[in-house]
Structure formats: structure tokens, C-alpha cells
Scaffold this motif. Structure first.
Motif, PDB file in Angstrom:
ATOM      1  N   GLY A 229       0.796  -1.213   0.000  1.00 12.71           N
ATOM      2  CA  GLY A 229       0.000   0.000   0.000  1.00 12.71           C
ATOM      3  C   GLY A 229       0.833   1.269   0.000  1.00 12.71           C
ATOM      4  O   GLY A 229       0.301   2.381   0.085  1.00 12.71           O
ATOM      5  N   GLY A 230       2.136   1.126  -0.119  1.00 14.04           N
ATOM      6  CA  GLY A 230       3.017   2.283  -0.180  1.00 14.04           C
ATOM      7  C   GLY A 230       3.376   2.604  -1.620  1.00 14.04           C
ATOM      8  O   GLY A 230       2.849   2.010  -2.556  1.00 14.04           O
ATOM      9  N   GLN A 231       4.285   3.553  -1.787  1.00  7.73           N
ATOM     10  CA  GLN A 231       4.764   3.891  -3.121  1.00  7.73           C
ATOM     11  C   GLN A 231       6.284   3.775  -3.109  1.00  7.73           C
ATOM     12  O   GLN A 231       6.990   4.680  -2.668  1.00  7.73           O
ATOM     13  CB  GLN A 231       4.339   5.316  -3.516  1.00  7.73           C
ATOM     14  CG  GLN A 231       4.709   5.693  -4.946  1.00  7.73           C
ATOM     15  CD  GLN A 231       4.160   4.690  -5.962  1.00  7.73           C
ATOM     16  OE1 GLN A 231       2.973   4.361  -5.936  1.00  7.73           O
ATOM     17  NE2 GLN A 231       5.017   4.189  -6.837  1.00  7.73           N
ATOM     18  N   ILE A 232       6.780   2.623  -3.565  1.00  7.99           N
ATOM     19  CA  ILE A 232       8.211   2.348  -3.565  1.00  7.99           C
ATOM     20  C   ILE A 232       8.726   2.447  -4.989  1.00  7.99           C
ATOM     21  O   ILE A 232       8.148   1.874  -5.916  1.00  7.99           O
ATOM     22  CB  ILE A 232       8.488   0.957  -2.963  1.00  7.99           C
ATOM     23  CG1 ILE A 232       8.035   0.937  -1.496  1.00  7.99           C
ATOM     24  CG2 ILE A 232       9.962   0.592  -3.077  1.00  7.99           C
ATOM     25  CD1 ILE A 232       8.084  -0.422  -0.850  1.00  7.99           C
ATOM     26  N   ARG A 233       9.807   3.202  -5.160  1.00  4.87           N
ATOM     27  CA  ARG A 233      10.378   3.435  -6.493  1.00  4.87           C
ATOM     28  C   ARG A 233      11.671   2.652  -6.661  1.00  4.87           C
ATOM     29  O   ARG A 233      12.353   2.341  -5.682  1.00  4.87           O
ATOM     30  CB  ARG A 233      10.693   4.923  -6.675  1.00  4.87           C
ATOM     31  CG  ARG A 233       9.504   5.857  -6.562  1.00  4.87           C
ATOM     32  CD  ARG A 233       9.981   7.307  -6.515  1.00  4.87           C
ATOM     33  NE  ARG A 233      10.747   7.581  -5.303  1.00  4.87           N
ATOM     34  CZ  ARG A 233      11.990   8.061  -5.275  1.00  4.87           C
ATOM     35  NH1 ARG A 233      12.633   8.297  -6.410  1.00  4.87           N
ATOM     36  NH2 ARG A 233      12.599   8.300  -4.128  1.00  4.87           N
ATOM     37  N   HIS A 234      12.003   2.354  -7.901  1.00  7.88           N
ATOM     38  CA  HIS A 234      13.330   1.828  -8.217  1.00  7.88           C
ATOM     39  C   HIS A 234      14.162   2.968  -8.767  1.00  7.88           C
ATOM     40  O   HIS A 234      13.827   3.544  -9.812  1.00  7.88           O
ATOM     41  CB  HIS A 234      13.242   0.701  -9.253  1.00  7.88           C
ATOM     42  CG  HIS A 234      14.589   0.207  -9.710  1.00  7.88           C
ATOM     43  ND1 HIS A 234      14.826  -0.215 -11.001  1.00  7.88           N
ATOM     44  CD2 HIS A 234      15.779   0.087  -9.049  1.00  7.88           C
ATOM     45  CE1 HIS A 234      16.084  -0.591 -11.124  1.00  7.88           C
ATOM     46  NE2 HIS A 234      16.681  -0.414  -9.943  1.00  7.88           N
TER      47      HIS A 234
END
Length: 302
Positions: A229-234
Motif C-alpha cells: 500500500g506504499g509507493q516504492i520506487r526503483h
């Protein structure tokens, strides 16, 4: 048809109680080793753990294990640990001392008449590898093969558990580019080791352990975001940045350099491979990254 899943593990437990002697676990407080202890207990074993601090290990495992104090830098302490042992689970931390440590265990096990050693190695262990860690493990594998001991070698790819320390400020920083990795859950690596320790037919085998799917780190970030439910970026960084960041955590410089090289190799498809070894040996399909993310969602969201 071979029994699978819980039934197969129950059958192993009954068989091992009848036919197998003591199992010694090295690295018992580590990520894989602690899971090996837990899973051995689950199939009816009471393993012996070889640790520097038995009191600390006892707080983790209680009366479900037997404890022997020892230190791989003091090989004479292995004699007591190996007394009456039939099988050994061998894993050590990544260090320039690794080859010496594993050589001490292998030599002592041979002298003690141990029946079988299950060693955790690395993917593509080879004394000619560009990676020092793979060269070290390749040499340790050769020492085990030359020892005369029955052995099983497991070679996992990138651990999913590495992600727990890689996500920082809602981002994963890698130099892997679009390279895909069939990362594996350490719990599934432990399950293969436990199967090899508690059943027959794994002698002389080398298993390459992967998860069920090869994913890019863009895919990884998307999966983690969707499951937590988070917003994790590469975030793509150069290999030198990977090595520098690791050195800041206090790891040995050679290991930081190895990881920088590994990221470059991942970008080229070094670990873009899926095998069915984990599922075949352990009797159940290895965990997906989605499952892993759900199981550890509080860590990622925290």
C-alpha cells in the motif's frame, strides 16, 4: 508418486527419527540458519547448534535445540560440537575468513566420521568467477568434494530478504538496470536444506535455488508497492554508488566491490534464470515476491 507438502514433511520426520542421528547447525542465528533450526524442529528433530553465544541462541530456540559453544576461528572447539553428529548444515558469513572457516568444519567433520554435509554456497560458485565471493565458495565446494564426505550443495540466487535492508526512503537503489533476477526466499532455501538433511537421495547433488519468477527491480518496486500500500520506487544508480553505500554500512571493502560488480552483472542477465530445484526438493512451490512482501509488509511500510 512422491508425497508432497505437509504429508511429505511428516514422512521425513518419521523417517529421520528412526534412521538419522544428531544434526549440527552452524550459522544458527543467521537468516537461513535460524530458519533451518525452526524447520528441523517442525519435522521432529532436536538439532545441535554451534554458536559463540549459547545463552543468546537459547533465548531464540529454547529447549527445542541443544547448544555447543564454539568459534570457527578456534577449530579445536569443533571436536565437542561434532561428537556423535551424523549430519552437518554448513553456512558461514561473507568474509575473507570464509574459506578457512568452512575448511575447518569440513576437516573436522571428516575426522569425526560425519555422514553428510549440506553446504550453502552461492549462485555460479567457481574459482574463476569475477566475484571473490563466488571464487571463495567454489574453493570451499572443491574442498568438500575432495574430503570424502557425502555432501549436498545448495546455490541460491539473490535473497528476497536482502530487500528488507535495500528499501530506504520508499526507494530501492540499484545498478541492475533492466536486468531480471529470480530472487528466492531464504525460507525456501532452508526448506531444501532440511529436506537434504532429513531424507536420503541428495548425496552428491548441487541444487540451484531460485524463486518462481524472474523480475526486474522495476517489477520488484511495483510488487512491493502493490502489496504494502506504499509507493516504492526503483532508483537507478551507477555501480560505484552501490559499493560506496555498502562501505558506509561497515562491510569489508572487497565485499562492497563484489556487490558493485554483481549489480553490473545483474544488469546483463547474470541471475535471469528460473529452476524448479527448490520446489522439487522441498515438495512445495517456492514463495513468490508478492507472498514475501505480504509477510513483511510492516517492515517495508515502516
Amino acid at each position: 508418486m512422491e508425497p508432497r507438502g505437509h504429508q511429505r514433511r511428516a514422512d521425513y520426520a518419521a523417517h529421520s527419527r528412526e534412521a538419522l542421528g544428531m544434526i549440527l547447525v552452524t550459522g544458527a542465528t543467521g537468516t537461513v540458519g535460524s530458519e533451518v533450526v525452526r524447520q528441523l524442529v517442525a519435522v521432529g528433530q532436536r538439532p545441535r547448534v554451534f554458536v559463540r553465544d549459547p545463552a543468546r541462541a537459547h533465548r531464540r530456540f529454547g529447549e527445542q535445540a541443544e547448544y555447543v559453544a564454539g568459534d570457527l576461528d578456534r577449530p579445536e572447539t569443533l571436536e565437542a560440537g561434532l561428537a556423535g553428529v551424523d549430519r552437518v548444515f554448513l553456512i558461514t558469513t561473507q568474509s575473507t575468513r570464509q574459506l578457512d572457516w568452512e575448511g575447518h568444519v569440513i576437516g573436522a567433520a571428516a575426522r569425526a566420521g560425519v555422514g553428510h554435509v549440506v553446504k550453502v554456497s552461492v549462485f555460479r560458485a567457481d574459482e574463476n568467477s569475477p566475484l571473490q565471493i563466488a571464487r571463495q565458495h567454489g574453493q570451499a565446494e572443491q574442498a568438500l568434494e575432495r574430503s570424502g564426505l557425502a555432501y549436498t550443495i545448495v546455490r541460491p540466487v539473490f535473497f528476497m530478504q536482502n530487500l528488507l535492508g535495500m528499501v530506504r526512503n520508499c526507494a530501492i537503489y540499484t545498478a541492475a538496470g533492466d536486468g531480471r533476477v529470480a530472487m528466492v526466499d531464504a525460507r525456501d532455501v532452508a526448506a531444501v536444506a532440511v529436506a537434504a538433511l532429513t531424507s536420503r537421495g541428495h548425496e552428491g547433488r548441487i541444487y540451484t535455488l531460485t524463486g518462481p519468477e524472474a523480475l526486474s527491480f522495476d517489477d520488484v518496486a511495483e510488487t512491493l508497492s502493490g502489496q504494502t500500500g506504499g509507493q516504492i520506487r526503483h532508483v537507478r544508480v551507477p555501480p560505484d554508488a552501490v559499493g560506496h553505500a555498502l562501505e558506509q554500512t561497515g562491510v569489508e571493502s572487497w565485499f562492497a566491490e563484489d556487490m558493485a560488480k554483481l549489480h553490473r552483472m545483474l544488469a546483463g542477465g547474470y541471475e535471469d534464470v528460473v529452476t524448479d530445484d527448490a520446489g522439487t526438493v522441498a515438495g512445495s512451490r517456492p514463495r513468490t515476491l508478492s507472498r514475501f512482501a505480504r509477510d513483511h509488509s510492516t517492515v517495508f511500510t515502516g
